[in-house]
Design a protein around this motif. Structure first.
Motif, PDB file in Angstrom:
ATOM      1  N   TRP A   1      -1.425 -13.015 -13.071  1.00  0.00           N
ATOM      2  CA  TRP A   1      -1.237 -12.295 -11.815  1.00  0.00           C
ATOM      3  C   TRP A   1      -1.643 -10.843 -12.000  1.00  0.00           C
ATOM      4  CZ3 TRP A   1       4.830 -13.002 -11.779  1.00  0.00           C
ATOM      5  CH2 TRP A   1       5.388 -12.325 -12.855  1.00  0.00           C
ATOM      6  N   ASN A   2      -1.729 -10.125 -10.899  1.00  0.00           N
ATOM      7  CA  ASN A   2      -1.811  -8.669 -10.925  1.00  0.00           C
ATOM      8  C   ASN A   2      -0.397  -8.165 -10.678  1.00  0.00           C
ATOM      9  OD1 ASN A   2      -4.598  -8.551 -11.304  1.00  0.00           O
ATOM     10  ND2 ASN A   2      -5.014  -8.583  -9.103  1.00  0.00           N
ATOM     11  N   SER A   3       0.186  -7.514 -11.662  1.00  0.00           N
ATOM     12  CA  SER A   3       1.569  -7.066 -11.552  1.00  0.00           C
ATOM     13  C   SER A   3       1.636  -5.564 -11.797  1.00  0.00           C
ATOM     14  CB  SER A   3       2.446  -7.807 -12.572  1.00  0.00           C
ATOM     15  OG  SER A   3       3.801  -7.421 -12.452  1.00  0.00           O
ATOM     16  N   VAL A   4       2.133  -4.841 -10.817  1.00  0.00           N
ATOM     17  CA  VAL A   4       2.279  -3.395 -10.899  1.00  0.00           C
ATOM     18  C   VAL A   4       3.747  -3.065 -10.672  1.00  0.00           C
ATOM     19  CG1 VAL A   4       1.667  -1.190  -9.832  1.00  0.00           C
ATOM     20  CG2 VAL A   4      -0.066  -2.977 -10.091  1.00  0.00           C
ATOM     21  N   ASN A   5       4.295  -2.191 -11.512  1.00  0.00           N
ATOM     22  CA  ASN A   5       5.687  -1.802 -11.345  1.00  0.00           C
ATOM     23  C   ASN A   5       5.791  -0.324 -11.017  1.00  0.00           C
ATOM     24  OD1 ASN A   5       8.387  -0.657 -12.529  1.00  0.00           O
ATOM     25  ND2 ASN A   5       8.741  -2.826 -12.166  1.00  0.00           N
ATOM     26  N   THR A   6       6.447  -0.048  -9.889  1.00  0.00           N
ATOM     27  CA  THR A   6       6.709   1.334  -9.484  1.00  0.00           C
ATOM     28  C   THR A   6       8.201   1.502  -9.169  1.00  0.00           C
ATOM     29  OG1 THR A   6       6.192   0.788  -7.188  1.00  0.00           O
ATOM     30  CG2 THR A   6       4.404   1.688  -8.511  1.00  0.00           C
TER      31      THR A   6
ATOM     32  N   GLU B   1       0.818  -1.215   0.000  1.00  0.00           N
ATOM     33  CA  GLU B   1       0.000   0.000   0.000  1.00  0.00           C
ATOM     34  C   GLU B   1       0.851   1.265   0.000  1.00  0.00           C
ATOM     35  OE1 GLU B   1      -3.962  -1.687   2.361  1.00  0.00           O
ATOM     36  OE2 GLU B   1      -2.486  -0.449   3.417  1.00  0.00           O
ATOM     37  N   ASN B   2       2.016   1.199   0.640  1.00  0.00           N
ATOM     38  CA  ASN B   2       2.831   2.402   0.826  1.00  0.00           C
ATOM     39  C   ASN B   2       3.987   2.549  -0.148  1.00  0.00           C
ATOM     40  OD1 ASN B   2       1.859   3.869   3.430  1.00  0.00           O
ATOM     41  ND2 ASN B   2       1.843   1.700   3.960  1.00  0.00           N
ATOM     42  N   PHE B   3       4.335   1.476  -0.848  1.00  0.00           N
ATOM     43  CA  PHE B   3       5.507   1.572  -1.718  1.00  0.00           C
ATOM     44  C   PHE B   3       5.354   2.604  -2.836  1.00  0.00           C
ATOM     45  CE2 PHE B   3       9.036   0.435  -4.407  1.00  0.00           C
ATOM     46  CZ  PHE B   3      10.013   0.122  -3.477  1.00  0.00           C
ATOM     47  N   PRO B   4       4.171   2.738  -3.450  1.00  0.00           N
ATOM     48  CA  PRO B   4       4.039   3.805  -4.460  1.00  0.00           C
ATOM     49  C   PRO B   4       4.362   5.190  -3.903  1.00  0.00           C
ATOM     50  CG  PRO B   4       2.219   2.261  -4.651  1.00  0.00           C
ATOM     51  CD  PRO B   4       2.978   1.880  -3.408  1.00  0.00           C
ATOM     52  N   THR B   5       4.024   5.433  -2.639  1.00  0.00           N
ATOM     53  CA  THR B   5       4.355   6.724  -2.019  1.00  0.00           C
ATOM     54  C   THR B   5       5.862   6.858  -1.846  1.00  0.00           C
ATOM     55  OG1 THR B   5       2.263   6.685  -0.819  1.00  0.00           O
ATOM     56  CG2 THR B   5       3.955   8.195  -0.012  1.00  0.00           C
ATOM     57  N   ILE B   6       6.513   5.766  -1.438  1.00  0.00           N
ATOM     58  CA  ILE B   6       7.972   5.779  -1.282  1.00  0.00           C
ATOM     59  C   ILE B   6       8.632   6.128  -2.605  1.00  0.00           C
ATOM     60  CG2 ILE B   6       9.996   4.340  -0.806  1.00  0.00           C
ATOM     61  CD1 ILE B   6       8.247   2.749   1.160  1.00  0.00           C
ATOM     62  N   ILE B   7       8.119   5.581  -3.705  1.00  0.00           N
ATOM     63  CA  ILE B   7       8.719   5.826  -5.007  1.00  0.00           C
ATOM     64  C   ILE B   7       8.514   7.267  -5.468  1.00  0.00           C
ATOM     65  CG2 ILE B   7       8.539   5.219  -7.446  1.00  0.00           C
ATOM     66  CD1 ILE B   7      10.217   3.302  -5.806  1.00  0.00           C
ATOM     67  N   VAL B   8       7.391   7.888  -5.085  1.00  0.00           N
ATOM     68  CA  VAL B   8       7.188   9.302  -5.420  1.00  0.00           C
ATOM     69  C   VAL B   8       8.315  10.141  -4.829  1.00  0.00           C
ATOM     70  CG1 VAL B   8       5.713  11.318  -5.024  1.00  0.00           C
ATOM     71  CG2 VAL B   8       4.700   9.155  -5.735  1.00  0.00           C
ATOM     72  N   VAL B   9       8.792   9.749  -3.661  1.00  0.00           N
ATOM     73  CA  VAL B   9       9.871  10.480  -2.995  1.00  0.00           C
ATOM     74  C   VAL B   9      11.158  10.431  -3.822  1.00  0.00           C
ATOM     75  CG1 VAL B   9      11.277  10.614  -0.886  1.00  0.00           C
ATOM     76  CG2 VAL B   9       8.850  10.079  -0.740  1.00  0.00           C
ATOM     77  N   THR B  10      11.327   9.407  -4.655  1.00  0.00           N
ATOM     78  CA  THR B  10      12.532   9.344  -5.482  1.00  0.00           C
ATOM     79  C   THR B  10      12.585  10.498  -6.478  1.00  0.00           C
ATOM     80  OG1 THR B  10      11.553   7.922  -7.206  1.00  0.00           O
ATOM     81  CG2 THR B  10      12.560   6.828  -5.314  1.00  0.00           C
ATOM     82  N   VAL B  11      11.417  11.005  -6.875  1.00  0.00           N
ATOM     83  CA  VAL B  11      11.346  12.138  -7.795  1.00  0.00           C
ATOM     84  C   VAL B  11      11.332  13.464  -7.038  1.00  0.00           C
ATOM     85  CG1 VAL B  11       9.975  13.222  -9.617  1.00  0.00           C
ATOM     86  CG2 VAL B  11      10.173  10.744  -9.529  1.00  0.00           C
ATOM     87  N   LEU B  12      10.774  13.439  -5.839  1.00  0.00           N
ATOM     88  CA  LEU B  12      10.690  14.648  -5.002  1.00  0.00           C
ATOM     89  C   LEU B  12      11.420  14.382  -3.684  1.00  0.00           C
ATOM     90  CD1 LEU B  12       6.881  15.329  -5.603  1.00  0.00           C
ATOM     91  CD2 LEU B  12       8.803  16.383  -6.817  1.00  0.00           C
TER      92      LEU B  12
ATOM     93  N   ILE C   1       9.913  -1.420  -8.302  1.00  0.00           N
ATOM     94  CA  ILE C   1       9.964  -2.867  -8.069  1.00  0.00           C
ATOM     95  C   ILE C   1       8.597  -3.412  -8.463  1.00  0.00           C
ATOM     96  CG2 ILE C   1      11.601  -2.656  -6.153  1.00  0.00           C
ATOM     97  CD1 ILE C   1       9.287  -3.496  -4.304  1.00  0.00           C
ATOM     98  N   PHE C   2       8.506  -4.718  -8.620  1.00  0.00           N
ATOM     99  CA  PHE C   2       7.236  -5.330  -8.986  1.00  0.00           C
ATOM    100  C   PHE C   2       6.445  -5.690  -7.735  1.00  0.00           C
ATOM    101  CE2 PHE C   2       9.622  -6.055 -12.887  1.00  0.00           C
ATOM    102  CZ  PHE C   2       8.680  -5.725 -13.843  1.00  0.00           C
ATOM    103  N   LEU C   3       5.200  -5.236  -7.702  1.00  0.00           N
ATOM    104  CA  LEU C   3       4.271  -5.631  -6.655  1.00  0.00           C
ATOM    105  C   LEU C   3       3.263  -6.569  -7.309  1.00  0.00           C
ATOM    106  CD1 LEU C   3       3.702  -2.114  -5.041  1.00  0.00           C
ATOM    107  CD2 LEU C   3       5.314  -3.881  -4.317  1.00  0.00           C
TER     108      LEU C   3
END
Length: 516
Positions: A494-499, A233-244, A501-503
């Motif tokens: 599967w449900n595969s989302v990449n941000t 649930e939180n990893f997409p937010t962590i990845i936003v921080v890589t840009v900001l 890393i793959f979730l």
């Protein structure tokens, strides 16, 4: 003349002067504010134009030279790996993706940036890897001297040399997974979420070898304290921080403390932080007895208590997710390629492994086809595809005729790197382990040097590489020799989302016991 006759004009003059002073004062303040705004706007405009032109010789999608909106959109798209790949395919192996951001699929540049003597440094992209915003760890540390000193304290523990019964511990959790699948699902004719079970295993292995107390995901067959759910649930937010990256600095302020995971939490990442803190408190206590696990090695080599709290957390988060991702991706291609399954079983058969015996690391290393499957799995479905940007040294650099201004951030296009036809051939998009067996010694060396970039390179190479390969060398053998596994829904495996890393979730598999 009376006194009051003098006072009336004086009062009028005074009032007029006051009004004039008030008018000019107010007008001056307004002018000053307007001038300040104009100066700030001019500075912003000039700096934006300057930023645009300093990388204008490197092509990229429209708008990337002016703002970070393209990058933000890509890391929230769920297909980040493909977005970067498509950019490099269209614009070249070095492409612009932000005002000060480039992405590359050139293996030579990636090696150049991370070489032991390279002047390149980690960029502020790595701020997002501070799972405690107030403290760096070996993954987030950007100062090379501090990074090297910390890495030296961790190296022996990660190598496994000072972890008692390392291979035996891994074997026990692989057997635990095998038993769980066989007894709770396969003999009951029930499908199972293979992605979840893989991560249960890698989390138990990491917690066992890290501090000798496995979490118990496999034992309970559950997402203990909802750790996996919280991370997803939180990893997409962590990845936003890589840009900001300035968000990390902001979140470190006490005012935002209530929004961050806390060791007092009953569930999720905060719960893991609490466990790590308690483990470290016990190990650094005055009556603590040394243990021969990774934490014991870290302590022996001089890691402080505060450093240990940060590093044990990184072990669990980084080590378990990436290894589980490698297993999930590789097994999808193995299960859907009968040729590969048959070739693996043919190579496994002469080992004559007993029912409760797990293939040894030494045996696995001497299985050419298995090693080809592992390398091809990492190539075709790398578990990490984030930018992991490095910063060009202040003096700038020229690479293959392209000027790279100092301070520019250059990230990895891992998906593109591992699909280069000049490295892998015209069938680079196909899962074909045989390519590793057919290659000439020179070509094989070239291919291995590129696929190894999945684990980083030089001074930034992943410390957990050896442990990851220990797990990969064993798990595919044990699953393939014991079970026939098939995807429940081939149309949507599967449900595969990449941000970055793959979730992956809803990875439903049905298993059958082997009859021969």
């Amino acid at each position: 003349m009376r006194l009051e006759d003098w006072e009336r004009p004086m009062v009028a003059v005074t009032a007029t002067v006051d009004r004039l002073v008030d008018f000019f004062t107010r007008d001056f303040k307004t002018a000053a504010i307007s001038a300040s705004i104009a100066v700030l706007f001019s500075w912003f405009l000039l700096s934006t134009i300057q930023q645009y032109y300093r990388l204008s010789h490197i092509p990229g999608p429209a708008g990337t030279g002016w703002s970070k909106w393209w990058l933000i959109g890509r890391i929230t798209s769920g297909r980040t790996h493909l977005d970067y790949y498509e950019v490099c395919e269209r614009y070249g192996s070095i492409a612009r993706v932000g005002p000060n951001d480039l992405v590359t699929s050139d293996p030579d540049l990636i090696k150049r940036m991370s070489g032991a003597r390279s002047d390149y440094r980690r960029s502020d992209w790595y701020n997002s890897m501070r799972f405690n915003p107030a403290r760096d760890n070996v993954v987030s540390q950007q100062d090379d001297d501090k990074h090297n000193a910390l890495r030296a304290k961790l190296a022996a523990g990660y190598s496994g040399r000072e972890v008692e019964g390392l291979e035996t511990r891994i074997d026990s959790h692989i057997l635990e997974l095998v038993d769980l699948l066989e007894n709770s699902y396969i003999t009951q004719n029930k499908p199972f979420d293979f992605g979840r079970k893989c991560q249960y295993m890698t989390l138990d292995i990491l917690s066992d070898i890290a501090y000798s107390d496995p979490f118990g995901f496999l034992k309970t067959d559950s997402d203990v304290f909802e750790y996996i759910k919280t991370v997803e649930e939180n990893f997409p937010t962590i990845i936003v921080v890589t840009v900001l990256p300035w968000l990390v600095t902001m979140m470190a302020h006490p005012i935002f403390a209530s929004l961050l995971p806390s060791e007092k939490d009953r569930l999720g990442l905060g719960k893991v932080m609490g466990i790590m803190k308690k483990v470290c408190a016990d190990r650094y206590g005055s009556t603590a007895k040394p243990k021969k696990d990774m934490l014991g090695s870290f302590i022996m080599h001089g890691l402080t208590k505060e450093e240990a709290e940060a590093e044990t957390l990184v072990q669990v988060i980084a080590g378990s997710d990436t290894t589980a991702g490698a297993i999930r991706g590789t097994m999808l291609f193995v299960m859907t390629n009968p040729r590969v399954v048959n070739a693996l079983r043919k190579e496994i058969a002469p080992l004559n492994l007993a029912p409760r015996q797990v293939v040894s690391d030494a045996q696995a290393r001497n299985m050419p086809y298995l090693q080809a499957v592992i390398k091809e799995g990492l190539r075709i479905f790398p578990p990490i595809t984030g930018l992991m940007s490095k910063k060009v040294p202040p003096q700038g650099d020229t690479f293959k005729g392209i000027w790279l201004p100092g301070g520019t951030k250059i990230g990895n296009c891992t998906w593109g790197l591992l699909r280069r036809k000049d490295v892998w051939g015209e069938d680079a998009d196909s899962f074909r382990p045989e390519r590793w067996l057919e290659a000439t010694p020179e070509k094989l060396k070239d291919m291995e040097s590129v696929v190894d970039l999945v684990f980083g390179f030089g001074k930034y190479q992943c410390l957990g590489r050896n442990i990851a390969f220990l797990e990969l060398n064993k798990i595919f053998v044990e699953l393939v020799r014991r079970f026939d596994l098939s995807i429940v829904n081939p149309e949507k495996p599967w449900n595969s989302v990449n941000t970055g890393i793959f979730l992956q979730s809803e990875y439903w598999v049905r298993g059958y016991l082997r009859e021969d």
